[in-house]
Each structure stands twice: as C-alpha cells, then as structure tokens.
Design a protein around this motif. Sequence first.
Motif, mmCIF file in Angstrom:
data_model
loop_
_atom_site.group_PDB
_atom_site.id
_atom_site.type_symbol
_atom_site.label_atom_id
_atom_site.label_comp_id
_atom_site.label_asym_id
_atom_site.label_seq_id
_atom_site.Cartn_x
_atom_site.Cartn_y
_atom_site.Cartn_z
ATOM 1 N N LEU A 121 0.886 -1.255 -0.028
ATOM 2 C CA LEU A 121 -0.219 0.046 -0.053
ATOM 3 C C LEU A 121 0.848 1.286 -0.016
ATOM 4 O O LEU A 121 0.608 2.078 -0.679
ATOM 5 C CB LEU A 121 -0.942 -0.075 1.123
ATOM 6 N N VAL A 122 1.883 1.272 0.860
ATOM 7 C CA VAL A 122 2.854 2.464 0.797
ATOM 8 C C VAL A 122 3.379 2.828 -0.399
ATOM 9 O O VAL A 122 3.543 3.889 -1.121
ATOM 10 C CB VAL A 122 3.918 2.328 1.928
ATOM 11 N N VAL A 123 3.961 1.599 -1.323
ATOM 12 C CA VAL A 123 4.495 1.719 -2.567
ATOM 13 C C VAL A 123 3.522 2.215 -3.568
ATOM 14 O O VAL A 123 3.898 3.181 -4.471
ATOM 15 C CB VAL A 123 4.968 0.379 -2.815
ATOM 16 N N GLY A 124 2.360 1.742 -3.391
ATOM 17 C CA GLY A 124 1.245 1.970 -4.467
ATOM 18 C C GLY A 124 0.822 3.520 -4.290
ATOM 19 O O GLY A 124 0.708 4.379 -5.005
ATOM 20 N N LEU A 125 0.867 4.120 -3.098
ATOM 21 C CA LEU A 125 0.514 5.622 -2.568
ATOM 22 C C LEU A 125 1.759 6.443 -3.107
ATOM 23 O O LEU A 125 1.359 7.447 -3.693
ATOM 24 C CB LEU A 125 0.429 5.647 -1.232
ATOM 25 N N LEU A 126 3.050 5.708 -3.078
ATOM 26 C CA LEU A 126 3.803 6.653 -3.345
ATOM 27 C C LEU A 126 4.305 6.678 -5.008
ATOM 28 O O LEU A 126 4.341 7.747 -5.378
ATOM 29 C CB LEU A 126 5.572 5.905 -2.823
ATOM 30 N N MET A 127 3.934 5.323 -5.650
ATOM 31 C CA MET A 127 3.631 5.761 -7.169
ATOM 32 C C MET A 127 2.577 6.800 -7.536
ATOM 33 O O MET A 127 3.128 7.648 -8.360
ATOM 34 C CB MET A 127 3.208 4.419 -7.702
ATOM 35 N N ILE A 128 1.493 6.656 -6.999
ATOM 36 C CA ILE A 128 0.500 7.630 -7.324
ATOM 37 C C ILE A 128 1.079 9.291 -7.009
ATOM 38 O O ILE A 128 0.769 9.921 -7.853
ATOM 39 C CB ILE A 128 -0.871 7.552 -6.689
ATOM 40 N N LEU A 159 3.027 14.355 -8.949
ATOM 41 C CA LEU A 159 3.944 15.329 -8.941
ATOM 42 C C LEU A 159 4.879 15.611 -10.226
ATOM 43 O O LEU A 159 5.042 16.846 -10.719
ATOM 44 C CB LEU A 159 4.916 15.219 -7.702
ATOM 45 N N MET A 160 5.225 14.393 -10.663
ATOM 46 C CA MET A 160 6.076 14.424 -11.901
ATOM 47 C C MET A 160 5.228 15.076 -13.024
ATOM 48 O O MET A 160 5.842 15.710 -13.999
ATOM 49 C CB MET A 160 6.501 13.140 -12.198
ATOM 50 N N TYR A 161 4.135 14.424 -13.220
ATOM 51 C CA TYR A 161 3.136 15.173 -14.174
ATOM 52 C C TYR A 161 3.068 16.575 -14.114
ATOM 53 O O TYR A 161 3.026 17.437 -15.184
ATOM 54 C CB TYR A 161 1.796 14.503 -14.163
ATOM 55 N N ASN A 162 2.823 17.276 -13.056
ATOM 56 C CA ASN A 162 3.049 18.597 -12.758
ATOM 57 C C ASN A 162 3.873 19.610 -13.003
ATOM 58 O O ASN A 162 4.079 20.358 -13.647
ATOM 59 C CB ASN A 162 2.199 18.938 -11.354
ATOM 60 N N ILE A 163 5.283 18.735 -12.874
ATOM 61 C CA ILE A 163 6.457 19.466 -12.836
ATOM 62 C C ILE A 163 6.788 19.308 -14.402
ATOM 63 O O ILE A 163 7.301 20.268 -15.105
ATOM 64 C CB ILE A 163 7.478 18.633 -12.307
ATOM 65 N N GLU A 164 6.723 18.157 -15.165
ATOM 66 C CA GLU A 164 7.088 17.857 -16.602
ATOM 67 C C GLU A 164 6.513 18.285 -17.663
ATOM 68 O O GLU A 164 6.683 18.215 -18.834
ATOM 69 C CB GLU A 164 7.740 16.441 -16.678
ATOM 70 N N ALA A 187 4.626 20.680 -18.855
ATOM 71 C CA ALA A 187 4.922 21.832 -19.711
ATOM 72 C C ALA A 187 6.077 21.590 -20.593
ATOM 73 O O ALA A 187 6.309 21.998 -21.735
ATOM 74 C CB ALA A 187 5.001 23.136 -18.896
ATOM 75 N N ALA A 188 7.061 21.057 -20.119
ATOM 76 C CA ALA A 188 8.448 20.788 -21.014
ATOM 77 C C ALA A 188 8.288 19.421 -22.012
ATOM 78 O O ALA A 188 8.815 19.551 -22.903
ATOM 79 C CB ALA A 188 9.480 20.403 -19.915
ATOM 80 N N GLN A 189 7.375 18.491 -21.466
ATOM 81 C CA GLN A 189 7.329 17.234 -22.230
ATOM 82 C C GLN A 189 6.068 16.666 -22.338
ATOM 83 O O GLN A 189 5.606 15.952 -21.742
ATOM 84 C CB GLN A 189 8.220 16.209 -21.913
ATOM 85 N N PRO A 190 4.968 17.477 -23.137
ATOM 86 C CA PRO A 190 3.660 16.810 -23.014
ATOM 87 C C PRO A 190 3.131 15.626 -23.481
ATOM 88 O O PRO A 190 2.405 14.778 -23.272
ATOM 89 C CB PRO A 190 2.994 18.129 -23.702
ATOM 90 N N GLU A 191 4.244 15.207 -24.475
ATOM 91 C CA GLU A 191 4.091 13.773 -25.169
ATOM 92 C C GLU A 191 4.381 13.054 -24.159
ATOM 93 O O GLU A 191 3.685 11.701 -24.492
ATOM 94 C CB GLU A 191 4.778 14.097 -26.678
ATOM 95 N N ALA A 192 5.547 12.958 -23.406
ATOM 96 C CA ALA A 192 6.173 11.925 -22.676
ATOM 97 C C ALA A 192 5.163 11.936 -21.330
ATOM 98 O O ALA A 192 4.947 10.924 -20.739
ATOM 99 C CB ALA A 192 7.351 12.163 -22.133
ATOM 100 N N PHE A 193 4.936 13.073 -20.685
ATOM 101 C CA PHE A 193 3.984 13.053 -19.641
ATOM 102 C C PHE A 193 2.739 13.971 -19.743
ATOM 103 O O PHE A 193 2.219 14.867 -19.544
ATOM 104 C CB PHE A 193 4.953 13.980 -18.524
ATOM 105 N N SER A 194 1.862 13.031 -20.522
ATOM 106 C CA SER A 194 0.714 13.471 -20.946
ATOM 107 C C SER A 194 -0.494 13.838 -19.966
ATOM 108 O O SER A 194 -1.333 14.509 -20.000
ATOM 109 C CB SER A 194 0.138 12.823 -22.201
ATOM 110 N N ASN A 195 -0.474 12.686 -19.003
ATOM 111 C CA ASN A 195 -1.354 12.937 -17.911
ATOM 112 C C ASN A 195 -0.960 12.050 -16.756
ATOM 113 O O ASN A 195 0.174 11.194 -17.044
ATOM 114 C CB ASN A 195 -2.632 12.576 -18.408
ATOM 115 N N ILE A 206 -1.838 9.420 -15.308
ATOM 116 C CA ILE A 206 -1.872 7.883 -15.487
ATOM 117 C C ILE A 206 -0.810 7.452 -16.392
ATOM 118 O O ILE A 206 -0.072 6.524 -16.173
ATOM 119 C CB ILE A 206 -3.177 7.484 -16.197
ATOM 120 N N GLU A 207 -0.472 8.287 -17.364
ATOM 121 C CA GLU A 207 0.656 7.693 -18.417
ATOM 122 C C GLU A 207 2.029 7.731 -17.478
ATOM 123 O O GLU A 207 2.744 7.186 -17.771
ATOM 124 C CB GLU A 207 0.682 8.710 -19.527
#
Length: 113
Positions: free
Chosen positions: A6-13, A18-23, A25-33, A35-36
Amino acid sequence: MISSTLVVGLLMIIASVLMYNIENAAQPEAFSNAIETMWWAVSTLTTVGYGDVYPITAAGRVLSTIIAFLGIGMVAIPTGIITAGFTKITNKEKEAKKDKKDFCPYCGHKIDE
C-alpha cells in the motif's frame, strides 16, 4: 507485506502526479497525464529505469532522484530481506529433514550408523 504494498502504491500515485505537474509543460508527449506518468513512476520506483521516459527539467530531475532513492528503500532492499528470510526457512527445513533421517519413523529412536 500488505502495508508495504500500500505504501509503494501510494508513493507511485504521489510521484506520478508530482512528476506530471512538473514535466508536462516541458514534455507534454512523454508526460501527457498522471496515469501515463505512472509508467515512469513504476520503472523508477522498481529501479528498472528503462530510459524511455525521463525528466528534463531541473525540478523533475531532483524529484526523480528522490523517487529513485525511495524506490531502493521501499522496493529493492525489502526484496533482499524477504529473499534472505525464505533462504533461512528453506535451510531450516532441509536441516529438519536431515535430522529426521537419523530417527526411526516408527518408534522415534535414533538410528546408529
């Protein structure tokens, strides 16, 4: 076991959001949402790191480093500990079987060789 999963699952989410929010703008094709971006989180946390998706911003790289170290602590190290525990149990079972061969299965007395 369940709590660490559960901790690992929560950490993945959390890491993927966080990575989606950071990346994004710079890489919309790699970090599109978010879930991706979970693919990046899974490969980073499990220390596989395929290299197909990776951050290019400074903040993304810092977060990636933190997540990679957390992955070592949350996934890689416990895997080694669990494996060592299984090995210990297996060795104990082998010793118990070896000791049973020295005793008569019917009366239980020690067999002298």
